[in-house]
Scaffold this motif. Structure first.
Motif, PDB file in Angstrom:
ATOM      1  N   PHE A 236      55.669  93.075  61.708  1.00 58.97           N
ATOM      2  CA  PHE A 236      55.575  93.964  62.862  1.00 58.97           C
ATOM      3  C   PHE A 236      55.024  95.300  62.356  1.00 58.97           C
ATOM      4  O   PHE A 236      55.357  95.727  61.244  1.00 58.97           O
ATOM      5  CB  PHE A 236      56.940  94.183  63.495  1.00 58.97           C
ATOM      6  N   VAL A 237      54.201  95.936  63.150  1.00 61.97           N
ATOM      7  CA  VAL A 237      53.551  97.180  62.729  1.00 61.97           C
ATOM      8  C   VAL A 237      53.955  98.298  63.675  1.00 61.97           C
ATOM      9  O   VAL A 237      54.006  98.115  64.902  1.00 61.97           O
ATOM     10  CB  VAL A 237      52.019  97.005  62.683  1.00 61.97           C
ATOM     11  N   ALA A 238      54.256  99.479  63.113  1.00 63.43           N
ATOM     12  CA  ALA A 238      54.842 100.584  63.874  1.00 63.43           C
ATOM     13  C   ALA A 238      54.023 100.953  65.098  1.00 63.43           C
ATOM     14  O   ALA A 238      54.567 101.252  66.164  1.00 63.43           O
ATOM     15  CB  ALA A 238      55.025 101.797  62.958  1.00 63.43           C
ATOM     16  N   GLY A 239      52.687 100.971  64.976  1.00 62.94           N
ATOM     17  CA  GLY A 239      51.848 101.296  66.135  1.00 62.94           C
ATOM     18  C   GLY A 239      52.054 102.730  66.582  1.00 62.94           C
ATOM     19  O   GLY A 239      51.924 103.666  65.803  1.00 62.94           O
ATOM     20  N   GLY A 240      52.405 102.912  67.851  1.00 62.84           N
ATOM     21  CA  GLY A 240      52.544 104.276  68.353  1.00 62.84           C
ATOM     22  C   GLY A 240      53.109 104.303  69.746  1.00 62.84           C
ATOM     23  O   GLY A 240      53.697 103.336  70.234  1.00 62.84           O
ATOM     24  N   SER A 241      52.914 105.428  70.394  1.00 61.98           N
ATOM     25  CA  SER A 241      53.299 105.551  71.796  1.00 61.98           C
ATOM     26  C   SER A 241      52.187 104.981  72.664  1.00 61.98           C
ATOM     27  O   SER A 241      51.051 104.774  72.209  1.00 61.98           O
ATOM     28  CB  SER A 241      53.565 107.007  72.152  1.00 61.98           C
ATOM     29  N   ASP A 242      52.508 104.730  73.921  1.00 60.16           N
ATOM     30  CA  ASP A 242      51.545 104.044  74.792  1.00 60.16           C
ATOM     31  C   ASP A 242      50.301 104.871  75.075  1.00 60.16           C
ATOM     32  O   ASP A 242      49.242 104.317  75.351  1.00 60.16           O
ATOM     33  CB  ASP A 242      52.215 103.602  76.092  1.00 60.16           C
ATOM     34  N   GLY A 243      50.397 106.207  74.951  1.00 61.97           N
ATOM     35  CA  GLY A 243      49.240 107.045  75.246  1.00 61.97           C
ATOM     36  C   GLY A 243      48.073 106.862  74.289  1.00 61.97           C
ATOM     37  O   GLY A 243      46.992 106.400  74.685  1.00 61.97           O
ATOM     38  N   PRO A 244      48.243 107.226  73.009  1.00 65.03           N
ATOM     39  CA  PRO A 244      47.118 107.046  72.081  1.00 65.03           C
ATOM     40  C   PRO A 244      46.708 105.590  71.916  1.00 65.03           C
ATOM     41  O   PRO A 244      45.529 105.301  71.701  1.00 65.03           O
ATOM     42  CB  PRO A 244      47.650 107.626  70.755  1.00 65.03           C
TER      43      PRO A 244
END
Length: 507
Positions: A236-244
């Motif tokens: 699993f990869v941290a990714g980010g918030s839905d905005g960026p």
């Protein structure tokens, strides 16, 4: 079996969505599981974090089984979530409090007080998070002032995404963009901001370790993996918030490329190679990677305005939809489209739930301006749809003051399914609007980050070649001229009626 698919898990405001893609961005399976939002007191907005965890697990399970995807075929899972949630937990990651969401307004008075101080301005300039009740910093200040028992007992303070990864992997780590949205994180140093932590009376060891978007979570709990129908070795990869991630997933990455998302609420965002904040405090600026930041502004009111219009003035359209088995929202938008742009000089301030950017005023309220006896429910519907877009255009003005003029406009979210509403957007901005095939841009952005993190793709910007696009909506410049004149009035109206609205609330 070869690994051929990638998954994006998006923990949204109202539901968890699991979307399985090919490496070229084509959707092969998806599932969505909703959860309740509770309002135990006026202005409070809470959710059950354990219910959200169950929804996320079920969404992944359903997406895997719906299209009979073999667990060995999944390369990686990228994570996305809504911003500004806050959960008080004990050392074992058991929730002591509900998940308090971005829409919670209990700290509104504290936000107004802090915004007027030098320390408030310093914290905004360092963190890029506007001083508003949405911010976990303000939530913590409210907890401190009210001696909130979960706050006093908490070993840790987590967002909903951290809550899931801490429970599933036994690791407390938070990606830069979720950390940025707390108001506790310095976007220049990418470290927790000491002055903000001191103000909230919390310690750095009560917060997760900030990590890049590409951070890998490995060693998925075996029982959780079985429930999801995933191999426990799946990264699993941290990714980010839905905005960026929505910007990335739609291809709005380079300077001048602007993404507009409208679901229940809305937002407009640009990526930047450097952070930008200024004393006007009108837009947010959040870190995303070591060399990318996202700037923009959210509006509290989007699809909720359409829902309100349907329920208050859309009875005829609702009846017609039932008789013809159509979507009532489509029928209402069709009715609004019978009215010319500008709704015959009728304006609607869409602040049904207060407003965030560019005003950051939780006390703002909606209003029709210019209503007369010749206006019908169709005019009101048109004005309502236009009002949502005028609010987005207001944020765009503030954003462009920091980033420069928009050169290319992208749209996604639920509103992008409506040709009429998107045409209004193109006409209002006077710009072509580029539309992706899938509206799950945040999930695709998260999935792509995970592919980059595990070495399947060479860089983030390469996603532009793997975004199936639906087409381009071309503006009508004659209608744009009408909207330009109407917007000149719209931008004045908040200042004109705002004082009266606040007086009304004190009656």
């Amino acid at each position: 079996m070869s690994k051929q698919y990638v998954m994006g898990l998006d923990i949204g405001t109202t539901s968890a969505k699991a979307v399985i893609f090919t490496k070229h961005g084509d959707v092969v399976s998806e599932a969505e599981v909703g959860y309740a939002t509770l309002h135990p007191a006026p202005g409070w907005c809470e959710q059950d974090p354990l219910e959200i965890e169950a929804a996320a697990i079920e969404a992944i399970h359903t997406a895997m089984t719906r299209s009979a995807i073999d667990k060995e075929a999944i390369i990686s899972v990228g994570l996305s979530s809504a911003m500004h949630s806050l959960i008080c937990v004990d050392a074992a990651n058991t929730p002591l409090s509900p998940s308090i969401t971005w829409a919670d307004g209990r700290s509104a008075a504290l936000a107004d007080e802090l915004r007027a101080t030098d320390i408030g301005e310093r914290i905004y300039l360092a963190t890029g998070t506007p001083l508003h009740p949405m911010s976990p910093l303000l939530k913590l200040l409210w907890m401190q002032e009210n001696k909130y028992e979960p706050y006093l007992k908490a070993a840790k303070f987590l967002s909903i995404k951290e809550f899931l990864t801490s429970r599933w992997f036994g690791e407390d780590a938070v990606d830069y963009s979720i950390a940025s949205a707390t108001g506790l994180f310095n976007i220049y140093t990418r470290q927790w901001h000491e002055e903000a932590l001191s103000l909230a009376s919390i310690r750095e060891n009560q917060l997760s370790r900030p990590v890049p978007a590409t951070h890998l979570f490995t060693g998925l709990d075996v029982d959780i993996a079985e429930q999801m129908r995933l191999d426990p070795n799946t990264p699993f990869v941290a990714g980010g918030s839905d905005g960026p991630l929505a910007n990335l997933g739609i291809g709005a990455i380079n300077p001048g490329e602007t993404a507009i998302t409208i679901g229940t609420s809305g937002a407009i965002r640009q990526m930047s190679a450097a952070p930008h904040t200024d004393s006007r405090q009108e837009v947010f600026c959040y870190a995303f990677t070591d060399d990318l930041w996202v700037l923009g502004g959210p509006t509290n009111n989007g699809g909720n305005v359409l829902e309100w219009l349907k329920n208050t003035i859309g009875h005829a359209e609702l009846t017609a939809a039932l008789e013809t088995q159509q979507d009532p929202f489509d029928v209402l938008i069709d009715a609004a489209n019978q009215v010319a742009p500008g709704a015959d000089q009728l304006l609607f301030l869409p602040y049904l739930n207060g407003e965030r950017a560019p005003h950051w005023d939780a006390s703002a309220r909606g209003a029709f301006i210019g209503l007369c006896s010749t206006h019908t429910s169709h005019h009101m519907a048109r004005a309502g749809l236009e009002g949502v877009l005028y609010a987005i255009l207001s944020v765009a003005e503030s954003l462009e003051a920091l980033t420069g003029e928009t050169e290319k406009l992208y749209a996604n979210g639920g509103f992008a399914r409506s040709e009429i509403w998107v045409q209004m957007l193109a006409d209002m901005f006077g710009r072509e609007v580029h539309l992706p095939v899938s509206h799950q841009s945040s999930a695709w952005g998260a999935a792509w980050v995970s592919l980059y993190a595990v070495g399947e793709v060479t860089d983030l910007r390469a996603i532009k070649q793997s975004i199936p696009m639906k087409g381009v909506v071309v503006p009508d410049m004659e209608k744009h001229e009408v909207y330009r004149k109407m917007f000149e009035v719209f931008r004045e109206m908040y200042g004109v009626v705002g004082g009266s609205v606040r007086k009304l609330q004190r009656v």
